[in-house]
Scaffold this motif. Sequence first.
Motif, short mmCIF file in Angstrom:
data_model
loop_
_atom_site.label_atom_id
_atom_site.label_comp_id
_atom_site.label_asym_id
_atom_site.label_seq_id
_atom_site.Cartn_x
_atom_site.Cartn_y
_atom_site.Cartn_z
N ASP A 181 -7.00 -2.35 0.66
CA ASP A 181 -7.84 -3.37 0.01
C ASP A 181 -7.25 -3.79 -1.33
O ASP A 181 -7.24 -4.99 -1.67
CB ASP A 181 -9.26 -2.83 -0.20
CG ASP A 181 -10.06 -2.80 1.09
OD1 ASP A 181 -9.63 -3.45 2.08
OD2 ASP A 181 -11.11 -2.13 1.13
N GLN A 182 -6.77 -2.82 -2.09
CA GLN A 182 -6.15 -3.15 -3.38
C GLN A 182 -4.89 -3.99 -3.17
O GLN A 182 -4.63 -4.94 -3.92
CB GLN A 182 -5.80 -1.87 -4.14
CG GLN A 182 -7.00 -1.12 -4.69
CD GLN A 182 -6.61 0.22 -5.29
OE1 GLN A 182 -5.86 1.00 -4.68
NE2 GLN A 182 -7.09 0.49 -6.50
N GLN A 212 -5.86 -7.51 -2.44
CA GLN A 212 -6.30 -8.18 -3.66
C GLN A 212 -5.11 -8.67 -4.48
O GLN A 212 -5.12 -9.77 -5.04
CB GLN A 212 -7.17 -7.24 -4.49
CG GLN A 212 -8.55 -6.99 -3.91
CD GLN A 212 -9.32 -5.91 -4.65
OE1 GLN A 212 -8.93 -5.49 -5.75
NE2 GLN A 212 -10.41 -5.43 -4.06
N SER A 246 0.82 -1.20 0.00
CA SER A 246 0.00 0.00 0.00
C SER A 246 0.86 1.26 0.00
O SER A 246 0.63 2.21 -0.76
CB SER A 246 -0.92 -0.01 1.23
OG SER A 246 -1.70 1.16 1.27
N ILE A 305 -1.30 2.53 -3.19
CA ILE A 305 -2.63 1.97 -3.40
C ILE A 305 -3.30 1.76 -2.05
O ILE A 305 -2.67 1.85 -1.00
CB ILE A 305 -2.58 0.64 -4.19
CG1 ILE A 305 -1.73 -0.39 -3.43
CG2 ILE A 305 -2.04 0.86 -5.59
CD1 ILE A 305 -1.65 -1.75 -4.11
N SER A 306 -4.60 1.47 -2.08
CA SER A 306 -5.33 1.26 -0.84
C SER A 306 -4.98 -0.10 -0.24
O SER A 306 -4.56 -1.01 -0.96
CB SER A 306 -6.84 1.33 -1.09
OG SER A 306 -7.27 0.17 -1.79
#
Length: 225
Positions: free
Chosen positions: A75-76, A79, A67, A72-73
């Motif tokens: 959550d991303q 993933q 992150s 990026i977040s």
Amino acid sequence: MTDAIKIDVWSDIACPWCYIGKRNLQSGLEAASADPDAPQVEVVFHSFELSPDTPVDFDGGEADYLSHHKGISPDQAQQMLDRVTGVAADAGLEYRFDLLKHTNTVKAHELLHFAKEQGRQPEMTERLMAAYFTEGRHLGQEDELVALAADAGLDADAAREALRSERFLPAVRADQAQAAAYGISGVPFFVIDGKYGVSGAQPADAFAQIVRQVWAEHRESPATV
């Protein structure tokens, strides 16, 4: 007599795609080894640090690192980790990002060069990657690296001396300089016979196909001795 194919692999032990690429290369070479005229192959691993500014003791998990590093977040990031875990499973690897201890990898690279000098680089590479991605070992710590060196059949005291003296650090930097000269910006990256570049964790079938192709080229123009 025909010269062996040389495959130079630039990778980082903290790169999840590098371990997948290594395993797929191994599977591809095993498939080609069953051919009546099996290719002769020499594989050499080279150092590449994906994130040389990473501290030895990183505060957070792998999703936190991704992150922050990629902007990026969380959550991303998760993933991405879930996706690579699935691809790793297809290659027969059980990634444990819940255990993984993100760390600086320069000392691990120094150890790999020590192992190369001792003729144990393949075993050391496999041991480090397995320890990092599947066992949650802290590869930034000297004691852990020395223990893993012993696992790979190396003398523990000699491994510790190699790490403390930093005598293999120039070899790490030379690998990185060669990667820059080749224009390598991401890993894994495979240079085959010094003339073919293959980027990324290709499927095993792709590796089998290319070594068969290059071996045919060797047979058409065999080396003279």
